[in-house]
Design a protein around this motif. Sequence first.
Motif, PDB file in Angstrom:
ATOM      1  N   LEU A 128     -32.693 -43.566  12.044  1.00 27.92           N
ATOM      2  CA  LEU A 128     -33.119 -42.236  12.487  1.00 27.92           C
ATOM      3  C   LEU A 128     -34.565 -42.015  12.077  1.00 27.92           C
ATOM      4  O   LEU A 128     -34.895 -42.080  10.891  1.00 27.92           O
ATOM      5  CB  LEU A 128     -32.215 -41.157  11.892  1.00 27.92           C
ATOM      6  CG  LEU A 128     -32.379 -39.731  12.448  1.00 27.92           C
ATOM      7  CD1 LEU A 128     -31.073 -38.948  12.289  1.00 27.92           C
ATOM      8  CD2 LEU A 128     -33.505 -38.970  11.775  1.00 27.92           C
ATOM      9  N   LEU A 129     -35.417 -41.754  13.043  1.00 27.40           N
ATOM     10  CA  LEU A 129     -36.825 -41.463  12.781  1.00 27.40           C
ATOM     11  C   LEU A 129     -36.989 -39.955  12.712  1.00 27.40           C
ATOM     12  O   LEU A 129     -36.766 -39.253  13.688  1.00 27.40           O
ATOM     13  CB  LEU A 129     -37.699 -42.048  13.889  1.00 27.40           C
ATOM     14  CG  LEU A 129     -39.216 -41.942  13.691  1.00 27.40           C
ATOM     15  CD1 LEU A 129     -39.667 -42.717  12.450  1.00 27.40           C
ATOM     16  CD2 LEU A 129     -39.962 -42.452  14.930  1.00 27.40           C
ATOM     17  N   TRP A 130     -37.381 -39.470  11.535  1.00 27.32           N
ATOM     18  CA  TRP A 130     -37.533 -38.027  11.297  1.00 27.32           C
ATOM     19  C   TRP A 130     -39.019 -37.694  11.379  1.00 27.32           C
ATOM     20  O   TRP A 130     -39.796 -38.059  10.504  1.00 27.32           O
ATOM     21  CB  TRP A 130     -36.968 -37.668   9.932  1.00 27.32           C
ATOM     22  CG  TRP A 130     -36.993 -36.203   9.583  1.00 27.32           C
ATOM     23  CD1 TRP A 130     -38.094 -35.423   9.383  1.00 27.32           C
ATOM     24  CD2 TRP A 130     -35.858 -35.350   9.367  1.00 27.32           C
ATOM     25  NE1 TRP A 130     -37.724 -34.147   9.060  1.00 27.32           N
ATOM     26  CE2 TRP A 130     -36.355 -34.071   9.044  1.00 27.32           C
ATOM     27  CE3 TRP A 130     -34.484 -35.550   9.411  1.00 27.32           C
ATOM     28  CZ2 TRP A 130     -35.507 -32.988   8.761  1.00 27.32           C
ATOM     29  CZ3 TRP A 130     -33.654 -34.481   9.135  1.00 27.32           C
ATOM     30  CH2 TRP A 130     -34.155 -33.221   8.821  1.00 27.32           C
ATOM     31  N   LEU A 131     -39.410 -37.015  12.440  1.00 31.03           N
ATOM     32  CA  LEU A 131     -40.805 -36.635  12.638  1.00 31.03           C
ATOM     33  C   LEU A 131     -41.045 -35.261  12.032  1.00 31.03           C
ATOM     34  O   LEU A 131     -40.484 -34.265  12.485  1.00 31.03           O
ATOM     35  CB  LEU A 131     -41.142 -36.611  14.134  1.00 31.03           C
ATOM     36  CG  LEU A 131     -40.833 -37.887  14.930  1.00 31.03           C
ATOM     37  CD1 LEU A 131     -41.133 -37.656  16.409  1.00 31.03           C
ATOM     38  CD2 LEU A 131     -41.621 -39.066  14.382  1.00 31.03           C
ATOM     39  N   GLU A 132     -41.862 -35.212  10.991  1.00 30.59           N
ATOM     40  CA  GLU A 132     -42.208 -33.923  10.377  1.00 30.59           C
ATOM     41  C   GLU A 132     -43.597 -33.517  10.871  1.00 30.59           C
ATOM     42  O   GLU A 132     -44.603 -34.129  10.517  1.00 30.59           O
ATOM     43  CB  GLU A 132     -42.211 -34.016   8.845  1.00 30.59           C
ATOM     44  CG  GLU A 132     -42.504 -32.663   8.206  1.00 30.59           C
ATOM     45  CD  GLU A 132     -42.612 -32.714   6.694  1.00 30.59           C
ATOM     46  OE1 GLU A 132     -42.575 -31.644   6.060  1.00 30.59           O
ATOM     47  OE2 GLU A 132     -42.743 -33.821   6.142  1.00 30.59           O
ATOM     48  N   TRP A 133     -43.644 -32.476  11.712  1.00 33.21           N
ATOM     49  CA  TRP A 133     -44.904 -32.015  12.292  1.00 33.21           C
ATOM     50  C   TRP A 133     -45.609 -31.088  11.312  1.00 33.21           C
ATOM     51  O   TRP A 133     -45.049 -30.084  10.871  1.00 33.21           O
ATOM     52  CB  TRP A 133     -44.635 -31.305  13.613  1.00 33.21           C
ATOM     53  CG  TRP A 133     -44.097 -32.227  14.663  1.00 33.21           C
ATOM     54  CD1 TRP A 133     -42.787 -32.545  14.903  1.00 33.21           C
ATOM     55  CD2 TRP A 133     -44.860 -32.981  15.603  1.00 33.21           C
ATOM     56  NE1 TRP A 133     -42.684 -33.445  15.929  1.00 33.21           N
ATOM     57  CE2 TRP A 133     -43.937 -33.729  16.391  1.00 33.21           C
ATOM     58  CE3 TRP A 133     -46.221 -33.092  15.877  1.00 33.21           C
ATOM     59  CZ2 TRP A 133     -44.345 -34.571  17.424  1.00 33.21           C
ATOM     60  CZ3 TRP A 133     -46.620 -33.939  16.895  1.00 33.21           C
ATOM     61  CH2 TRP A 133     -45.699 -34.663  17.653  1.00 33.21           C
ATOM     62  N   LEU A 134     -46.859 -31.418  10.980  1.00 31.70           N
ATOM     63  CA  LEU A 134     -47.629 -30.703   9.970  1.00 31.70           C
ATOM     64  C   LEU A 134     -48.931 -30.173  10.564  1.00 31.70           C
ATOM     65  O   LEU A 134     -49.467 -30.745  11.522  1.00 31.70           O
ATOM     66  CB  LEU A 134     -47.952 -31.641   8.802  1.00 31.70           C
ATOM     67  CG  LEU A 134     -46.736 -32.300   8.136  1.00 31.70           C
ATOM     68  CD1 LEU A 134     -47.186 -33.407   7.196  1.00 31.70           C
ATOM     69  CD2 LEU A 134     -45.910 -31.264   7.393  1.00 31.70           C
ATOM     70  N   ASP A 135     -49.446 -29.094   9.976  1.00 32.45           N
ATOM     71  CA  ASP A 135     -50.724 -28.580  10.455  1.00 32.45           C
ATOM     72  C   ASP A 135     -51.865 -29.459   9.959  1.00 32.45           C
ATOM     73  O   ASP A 135     -51.646 -30.462   9.272  1.00 32.45           O
ATOM     74  CB  ASP A 135     -50.906 -27.112  10.056  1.00 32.45           C
ATOM     75  CG  ASP A 135     -51.178 -26.915   8.568  1.00 32.45           C
ATOM     76  OD1 ASP A 135     -51.211 -27.908   7.808  1.00 32.45           O
ATOM     77  OD2 ASP A 135     -51.346 -25.751   8.154  1.00 32.45           O
ATOM     78  N   GLN A 136     -53.081 -29.085  10.292  1.00 28.80           N
ATOM     79  CA  GLN A 136     -54.242 -29.926   9.964  1.00 28.80           C
ATOM     80  C   GLN A 136     -54.430 -30.099   8.459  1.00 28.80           C
ATOM     81  O   GLN A 136     -55.035 -31.072   8.010  1.00 28.80           O
ATOM     82  CB  GLN A 136     -55.510 -29.314  10.575  1.00 28.80           C
ATOM     83  CG  GLN A 136     -55.456 -29.138  12.086  1.00 28.80           C
ATOM     84  CD  GLN A 136     -55.388 -30.462  12.821  1.00 28.80           C
ATOM     85  OE1 GLN A 136     -56.139 -31.378  12.512  1.00 28.80           O
ATOM     86  NE2 GLN A 136     -54.480 -30.569  13.794  1.00 28.80           N
ATOM     87  N   ALA A 137     -53.883 -29.156   7.658  1.00 28.64           N
ATOM     88  CA  ALA A 137     -54.009 -29.238   6.203  1.00 28.64           C
ATOM     89  C   ALA A 137     -52.859 -30.013   5.574  1.00 28.64           C
ATOM     90  O   ALA A 137     -52.803 -30.169   4.355  1.00 28.64           O
ATOM     91  CB  ALA A 137     -54.076 -27.832   5.605  1.00 28.64           C
TER      92      ALA A 137
END
Length: 283
Positions: A128-137
């Motif tokens: 399972l590939l867990w993509l954690e989307w983060l802001d520019q910081a």
Amino acid sequence: VTDRPVQATVTGLVNKRLDRESQKGAVSWHVRELCKRQDLRVEAIVATATPGNRLNDHCDALLHAVEPAVPEAHIRLQPVTLPLSANDGPRDFESELFSALGSPTGQNLTEALADAAPTRAAGRAMPLLWLEWLDQAGGPLIGKPEPAFLEAWLLFAADTLRAACPPHMRIVSFLSIELSNADQTNLRDEIQTLLEEDDRLFPSGFRTLLLDPLGPLDQQHLIDFLEDPNASNCPRPLVLKLARALHKKTKGSFKETAELIEYGERFSPYILLEKLKTELESK
């Protein structure tokens, strides 16, 4: 099993073990279903909170709960930077994902996802590939996103990721958003409306989980944490006294409570209790 750095500090333990049972339980159930069901490929998960809830640590706490609860999953955490805008729709998110995966020029998304997934041995857990989307910081998204931005993020998961996901793996697309109480209510209403009215977000093989908002702690949350010898070094005779003093001092603020518990774990629960008594009596 999770392929991710282990945070073995006091801070990490408090963040992982203090409350959030509703969210941990929901994510564990959904991840288990995602791995077991042949008809599912991708799930989008959205977490929301007001400031002061340590939302930047929430993903790690969820994964810490999923690990023992869902042996069916072999998870690899992959941070991905959110695009500055979604003027080009889902393609903006695809571009950022290719960049995060370090994909060579010309590689298609299915190949890139397969290369990024954890290896599956015979008879072992589902990769399972867990993509954690983060802001520019490098943290959660701050403030309410434009409806078009949120729609494009959901469409990228529902359409692009779902279509590209190889059958031997699963994908979680995770987004956390920190915003005011009023904006949180409006955002959740917008997400619910999108899910109910946009048929493109209900294809076969995809679903969305909108987690309960992260909120304040009650006294029982503190008791549950302090009496757990795997989480805290608080002696049992001190549990009720310390839980009452903490809740009276912080009024349930997660960040303030966690910081005080960390202080007590580093020095002594007795020292923390005396500190709280002194501060409460001086008011």
